[in-house]
Design a protein around this motif. Structure first.
Motif, PDB file in Angstrom:
ATOM      1  N   UNK A   1       0.799  -1.221   0.000  1.00 47.58           N
ATOM      2  CA  UNK A   1       0.000   0.000   0.000  1.00 47.58           C
ATOM      3  C   UNK A   1       0.836   1.277   0.000  1.00 47.58           C
ATOM      4  N   UNK A   2       2.152   1.179  -0.084  1.00 50.76           N
ATOM      5  CA  UNK A   2       2.970   2.398  -0.090  1.00 50.76           C
ATOM      6  C   UNK A   2       2.817   3.128  -1.414  1.00 50.76           C
ATOM      7  N   UNK A   3       2.682   4.441  -1.312  1.00 47.70           N
ATOM      8  CA  UNK A   3       2.508   5.264  -2.500  1.00 47.70           C
ATOM      9  C   UNK A   3       3.344   6.530  -2.397  1.00 47.70           C
ATOM     10  N   UNK A   4       3.644   7.085  -3.536  1.00 47.91           N
ATOM     11  CA  UNK A   4       4.341   8.362  -3.593  1.00 47.91           C
ATOM     12  C   UNK A   4       3.277   9.452  -3.575  1.00 47.91           C
ATOM     13  N   UNK A   5       3.422  10.403  -2.671  1.00 49.40           N
ATOM     14  CA  UNK A   5       2.456  11.495  -2.544  1.00 49.40           C
ATOM     15  C   UNK A   5       3.178  12.820  -2.408  1.00 49.40           C
ATOM     16  N   UNK A   6       2.514  13.870  -2.850  1.00 49.71           N
ATOM     17  CA  UNK A   6       2.985  15.237  -2.643  1.00 49.71           C
ATOM     18  C   UNK A   6       1.894  15.968  -1.864  1.00 49.71           C
ATOM     19  N   UNK A   7       2.262  16.508  -0.714  1.00 43.32           N
ATOM     20  CA  UNK A   7       1.330  17.309   0.062  1.00 43.32           C
ATOM     21  C   UNK A   7       1.719  18.769  -0.129  1.00 43.32           C
ATOM     22  N   UNK A   8       0.767  19.552  -0.610  1.00 37.42           N
ATOM     23  CA  UNK A   8       0.974  20.991  -0.800  1.00 37.42           C
ATOM     24  C   UNK A   8       0.375  21.714   0.397  1.00 37.42           C
ATOM     25  N   UNK A   9       1.196  22.511   1.050  1.00 33.39           N
ATOM     26  CA  UNK A   9       0.779  23.198   2.269  1.00 33.39           C
ATOM     27  C   UNK A   9       0.923  24.700   2.057  1.00 33.39           C
ATOM     28  N   UNK A  10      -0.116  25.444   2.430  1.00 36.43           N
ATOM     29  CA  UNK A  10      -0.031  26.903   2.413  1.00 36.43           C
ATOM     30  C   UNK A  10      -0.255  27.384   3.834  1.00 36.43           C
ATOM     31  N   UNK A  11       0.715  28.138   4.330  1.00 33.51           N
ATOM     32  CA  UNK A  11       0.652  28.668   5.688  1.00 33.51           C
ATOM     33  C   UNK A  11       0.323  30.154   5.585  1.00 33.51           C
TER      34      UNK A  11
ATOM     35  N   UNK B   1      10.033   9.809   9.072  1.00 36.74           N
ATOM     36  CA  UNK B   1      10.490   8.543   8.497  1.00 36.74           C
ATOM     37  C   UNK B   1       9.928   8.286   7.102  1.00 36.74           C
ATOM     38  N   UNK B   2       8.820   8.918   6.777  1.00 32.65           N
ATOM     39  CA  UNK B   2       8.166   8.721   5.483  1.00 32.65           C
ATOM     40  C   UNK B   2       8.458   9.837   4.480  1.00 32.65           C
ATOM     41  N   UNK B   3       9.037  10.928   4.931  1.00 34.11           N
ATOM     42  CA  UNK B   3       9.251  12.085   4.060  1.00 34.11           C
ATOM     43  C   UNK B   3      10.543  11.911   3.260  1.00 34.11           C
ATOM     44  N   UNK B   4      10.416  11.987   1.937  1.00 31.05           N
ATOM     45  CA  UNK B   4      11.571  11.886   1.042  1.00 31.05           C
ATOM     46  C   UNK B   4      12.279  13.232   0.973  1.00 31.05           C
ATOM     47  N   UNK B   5      11.502  14.302   0.872  1.00 30.75           N
ATOM     48  CA  UNK B   5      12.079  15.639   0.794  1.00 30.75           C
ATOM     49  C   UNK B   5      10.992  16.688   0.873  1.00 30.75           C
ATOM     50  N   UNK B   6      11.434  17.920   1.065  1.00 34.86           N
ATOM     51  CA  UNK B   6      10.470  19.018   1.127  1.00 34.86           C
ATOM     52  C   UNK B   6      11.119  20.292   0.617  1.00 34.86           C
ATOM     53  N   UNK B   7      10.257  21.229   0.226  1.00 33.55           N
ATOM     54  CA  UNK B   7      10.733  22.521  -0.247  1.00 33.55           C
ATOM     55  C   UNK B   7       9.769  23.582   0.272  1.00 33.55           C
ATOM     56  N   UNK B   8      10.309  24.600   0.882  1.00 38.06           N
ATOM     57  CA  UNK B   8       9.480  25.680   1.388  1.00 38.06           C
ATOM     58  C   UNK B   8       9.843  26.997   0.721  1.00 38.06           C
ATOM     59  N   UNK B   9       8.823  27.764   0.365  1.00 44.95           N
ATOM     60  CA  UNK B   9       9.030  29.053  -0.289  1.00 44.95           C
ATOM     61  C   UNK B   9       8.219  30.130   0.423  1.00 44.95           C
ATOM     62  N   UNK B  10       8.890  31.116   1.000  1.00 53.67           N
ATOM     63  CA  UNK B  10       8.124  32.234   1.555  1.00 53.67           C
ATOM     64  C   UNK B  10       7.716  33.150   0.399  1.00 53.67           C
ATOM     65  N   UNK B  11       6.455  33.523   0.357  1.00 51.57           N
ATOM     66  CA  UNK B  11       5.965  34.411  -0.690  1.00 51.57           C
ATOM     67  C   UNK B  11       5.561  35.710  -0.008  1.00 51.57           C
ATOM     68  N   UNK B  12       6.544  36.581   0.178  1.00 51.28           N
ATOM     69  CA  UNK B  12       6.369  37.824   0.933  1.00 51.28           C
ATOM     70  C   UNK B  12       5.271  38.715   0.341  1.00 51.28           C
ATOM     71  N   UNK B  13       5.203  38.775  -0.975  1.00 48.01           N
ATOM     72  CA  UNK B  13       4.236  39.639  -1.641  1.00 48.01           C
ATOM     73  C   UNK B  13       2.799  39.323  -1.213  1.00 48.01           C
ATOM     74  N   UNK B  14       2.506  38.044  -1.015  1.00 46.21           N
ATOM     75  CA  UNK B  14       1.162  37.619  -0.612  1.00 46.21           C
ATOM     76  C   UNK B  14       1.068  37.330   0.890  1.00 46.21           C
ATOM     77  N   UNK B  15       2.197  37.324   1.574  1.00 44.47           N
ATOM     78  CA  UNK B  15       2.197  37.085   3.016  1.00 44.47           C
ATOM     79  C   UNK B  15       1.917  35.643   3.411  1.00 44.47           C
ATOM     80  N   UNK B  16       2.315  34.702   2.558  1.00 44.29           N
ATOM     81  CA  UNK B  16       2.116  33.286   2.861  1.00 44.29           C
ATOM     82  C   UNK B  16       3.429  32.524   2.679  1.00 44.29           C
ATOM     83  N   UNK B  17       3.449  31.316   3.198  1.00 43.85           N
ATOM     84  CA  UNK B  17       4.551  30.388   2.937  1.00 43.85           C
ATOM     85  C   UNK B  17       3.964  29.160   2.272  1.00 43.85           C
ATOM     86  N   UNK B  18       4.675  28.654   1.273  1.00 42.61           N
ATOM     87  CA  UNK B  18       4.214  27.504   0.511  1.00 42.61           C
ATOM     88  C   UNK B  18       5.222  26.382   0.716  1.00 42.61           C
ATOM     89  N   UNK B  19       4.719  25.216   1.106  1.00 44.90           N
ATOM     90  CA  UNK B  19       5.586  24.074   1.382  1.00 44.90           C
ATOM     91  C   UNK B  19       5.096  22.880   0.579  1.00 44.90           C
TER      92      UNK B  19
END
Length: 103
Positions: free
Chosen positions: A24-34, A52-70
């Motif tokens: 049942x293991x699957x590759x998933x991408x979770x998009x998070x907006x803070x 233990x399950x996370x392969x990698x992550x990338x976070x981007x602060x988007x100052x213009x809109x005042x959010x962070x995207x992960x």
């Protein structure tokens, strides 16, 4: 031969462990907006629970809109991916969406 509820439950748990451990293991991408930066510590704490399950992550602060995207990439059973996405979505000022491929 009569089987008790304990035996039935034990077999169900054994099947779930086998299924989640292999097929049942699957590759998933979770998009998070803070939307609220003061929630970042809560987001990081929840992500740490599933490290233990996370392969990698990338976070981007988007100052213009005042959010962070992960973006978080996982190789995990669907139950773990759903649980993580759900926990993140329950944090005030945070949204999380999941995209999954069966590989």
């Amino acid at each position: 031969e009569s089987r008790g509820l304990g035996d039935v439950y034990k077999r169900q748990v054994e099947r779930r462990v086998i299924k989640e451990g292999t097929m049942d293991k699957r590759i998933s991408v979770i998009s998070i907006i803070v939307y609220e930066r003061d929630q970042a510590a809560k987001v990081n704490a929840v992500l740490h629970e599933y490290a233990d399950y996370i392969i990698g992550s990338m976070g981007l602060p988007y100052e213009k809109k005042g959010v962070s995207i992960i973006s978080v990439v996982m190789d995990a059973p669907m139950s773990c991916t759903s649980a993580l996405s759900g926990k993140l979505g329950m944090i005030d000022g945070v949204t999380a969406k999941c995209n999954t491929a069966k590989i």
